[in-house]
Design a protein around this motif. Structure first.
Motif, PDB file in Angstrom:
ATOM      1  N   UNK A  73       0.831  -1.211   0.000  1.00  0.00           N
ATOM      2  CA  UNK A  73       0.000   0.000   0.000  1.00  0.00           C
ATOM      3  C   UNK A  73       0.861   1.254   0.000  1.00  0.00           C
ATOM      4  N   UNK A  74       1.868   1.309   0.849  1.00  0.00           N
ATOM      5  CA  UNK A  74       2.731   2.485   0.931  1.00  0.00           C
ATOM      6  C   UNK A  74       3.482   2.713  -0.386  1.00  0.00           C
ATOM      7  N   UNK A  75       3.954   1.634  -1.009  1.00  0.00           N
ATOM      8  CA  UNK A  75       4.681   1.767  -2.283  1.00  0.00           C
ATOM      9  C   UNK A  75       3.760   2.309  -3.375  1.00  0.00           C
ATOM     10  N   UNK A  76       2.535   1.794  -3.430  1.00  0.00           N
ATOM     11  CA  UNK A  76       1.596   2.286  -4.442  1.00  0.00           C
ATOM     12  C   UNK A  76       1.307   3.770  -4.247  1.00  0.00           C
ATOM     13  N   UNK A  77       1.045   4.165  -3.006  1.00  0.00           N
ATOM     14  CA  UNK A  77       0.728   5.568  -2.746  1.00  0.00           C
ATOM     15  C   UNK A  77       1.926   6.471  -3.001  1.00  0.00           C
ATOM     16  N   UNK A  78       3.125   5.979  -2.727  1.00  0.00           N
ATOM     17  CA  UNK A  78       4.330   6.754  -3.049  1.00  0.00           C
ATOM     18  C   UNK A  78       4.417   6.972  -4.556  1.00  0.00           C
ATOM     19  N   UNK A  79       4.173   5.905  -5.317  1.00  0.00           N
ATOM     20  CA  UNK A  79       4.160   6.014  -6.779  1.00  0.00           C
ATOM     21  C   UNK A  79       3.087   6.997  -7.233  1.00  0.00           C
ATOM     22  N   UNK A  80       1.860   6.806  -6.737  1.00  0.00           N
ATOM     23  CA  UNK A  80       0.743   7.646  -7.153  1.00  0.00           C
ATOM     24  C   UNK A  80       1.025   9.122  -6.880  1.00  0.00           C
ATOM     25  N   UNK A  81       1.636   9.404  -5.745  1.00  0.00           N
ATOM     26  CA  UNK A  81       1.926  10.788  -5.366  1.00  0.00           C
ATOM     27  C   UNK A  81       3.008  11.430  -6.223  1.00  0.00           C
ATOM     28  N   UNK A  82       3.674  10.641  -7.062  1.00  0.00           N
ATOM     29  CA  UNK A  82       4.696  11.181  -7.965  1.00  0.00           C
ATOM     30  C   UNK A  82       4.178  11.285  -9.402  1.00  0.00           C
ATOM     31  N   UNK A  83       2.879  11.059  -9.594  1.00  0.00           N
ATOM     32  CA  UNK A  83       2.308  11.101 -10.941  1.00  0.00           C
ATOM     33  C   UNK A  83       1.453  12.345 -11.124  1.00  0.00           C
ATOM     34  N   UNK A  84       0.922  12.501 -12.329  1.00  0.00           N
ATOM     35  CA  UNK A  84       0.043  13.639 -12.617  1.00  0.00           C
ATOM     36  C   UNK A  84      -1.261  13.557 -11.826  1.00  0.00           C
ATOM     37  N   UNK A  85      -1.569  12.409 -11.258  1.00  0.00           N
ATOM     38  CA  UNK A  85      -2.791  12.255 -10.472  1.00  0.00           C
ATOM     39  C   UNK A  85      -2.630  12.716  -9.026  1.00  0.00           C
ATOM     40  N   UNK A  86      -1.436  13.070  -8.651  1.00  0.00           N
ATOM     41  CA  UNK A  86      -1.169  13.475  -7.275  1.00  0.00           C
ATOM     42  C   UNK A  86      -1.907  14.776  -6.947  1.00  0.00           C
ATOM     43  N   UNK A  87      -2.209  14.931  -5.674  1.00  0.00           N
ATOM     44  CA  UNK A  87      -2.772  16.186  -5.187  1.00  0.00           C
ATOM     45  C   UNK A  87      -2.166  16.464  -3.817  1.00  0.00           C
ATOM     46  N   UNK A  88      -2.189  17.712  -3.427  1.00  0.00           N
ATOM     47  CA  UNK A  88      -1.672  18.058  -2.103  1.00  0.00           C
ATOM     48  C   UNK A  88      -2.436  17.301  -1.019  1.00  0.00           C
ATOM     49  N   UNK A  89      -3.751  17.175  -1.200  1.00  0.00           N
ATOM     50  CA  UNK A  89      -4.571  16.504  -0.195  1.00  0.00           C
ATOM     51  C   UNK A  89      -4.176  15.036  -0.059  1.00  0.00           C
ATOM     52  N   UNK A  90      -4.023  14.329  -1.178  1.00  0.00           N
ATOM     53  CA  UNK A  90      -3.655  12.915  -1.106  1.00  0.00           C
ATOM     54  C   UNK A  90      -2.261  12.769  -0.506  1.00  0.00           C
ATOM     55  N   UNK A  91      -1.333  13.614  -0.900  1.00  0.00           N
ATOM     56  CA  UNK A  91       0.018  13.548  -0.309  1.00  0.00           C
ATOM     57  C   UNK A  91      -0.047  13.727   1.199  1.00  0.00           C
ATOM     58  N   UNK A  92      -0.844  14.696   1.643  1.00  0.00           N
ATOM     59  CA  UNK A  92      -0.952  14.980   3.071  1.00  0.00           C
ATOM     60  C   UNK A  92      -1.601  13.825   3.830  1.00  0.00           C
ATOM     61  N   UNK A  93      -2.556  13.154   3.213  1.00  0.00           N
ATOM     62  CA  UNK A  93      -3.298  12.096   3.890  1.00  0.00           C
ATOM     63  C   UNK A  93      -2.725  10.700   3.672  1.00  0.00           C
TER      64      UNK A  93
END
Length: 162
Positions: free
Chosen positions: A64-84
């Motif tokens: 889960x952490x690896x996926x979210x780290x990946x997602x947060x480095x893509x165009x789909x990232x948002x400040x809110x998702x990074x923060x949460x």
């Protein structure tokens, strides 16, 4: 976000610009209320989509952490998702905005959609998932706890993938 007479908005805009990223006039009536509700509808739908794809990759064996780290480095990232992201990784549902509060905004927003004759199929489906989450005991938890319902549906064990 403000609504009301444009003249009043223009008078206070310099002050709003000092305290906010953006100050926008939504309309002469109560449009700012609708904008706030639409913001929260979108946030709820976005979180449901996030927990669905997260549970899918997790069930498929991705951390889960690896996926979210990946997602947060893509165009789909948002400040809110990074923060949460840390909360989602740790399954920390300390309330910032409860599932019950989100349901209230969905009640109001979907009611306005009905009155304006605007179809909201994704919003309506998300509302049912929010209602179900409340039914399984997540009422007072942060609405990011929608992950718990999704994880249960995917037969993910507590702590899997974190």
């Amino acid at each position: 976000m403000a609504s009301g007479p444009i003249e009043s908005f223009q008078q206070v805009k310099p002050y709003l610009d000092e305290i906010a990223k953006v100050a926008v006039h939504a309309g002469a009536q109560e449009q700012s209320r609708l904008v706030k509700l639409c913001h929260n509808l979108y946030l709820g739908m976005m979180v449901q989509a996030l927990v669905e794809v997260t549970s899918l990759v997790e069930k498929g064996g991705t951390d889960r952490a690896a996926f979210l780290e990946f997602l947060n480095a893509t165009v789909l990232a948002s400040d809110w998702v990074r923060k949460r992201t840390p909360d989602l990784v740790k399954r920390d549902w300390t309330p910032k905005f409860t599932t019950e509060m989100l349901r209230k905004d969905f009640d109001l927003g979907l009611g306005l959609a009905r009155s304006l004759e605007v179809p909201m199929p994704v919003g309506s489906a998300t509302y049912q998932l929010i209602q179900s989450a409340i039914g399984i005991g997540l009422r007072e938890e942060d609405f990011l706890s929608l992950y718990e319902q999704q994880a249960r549906g995917a037969a993910l064990e507590q702590g899997t993938g974190s």
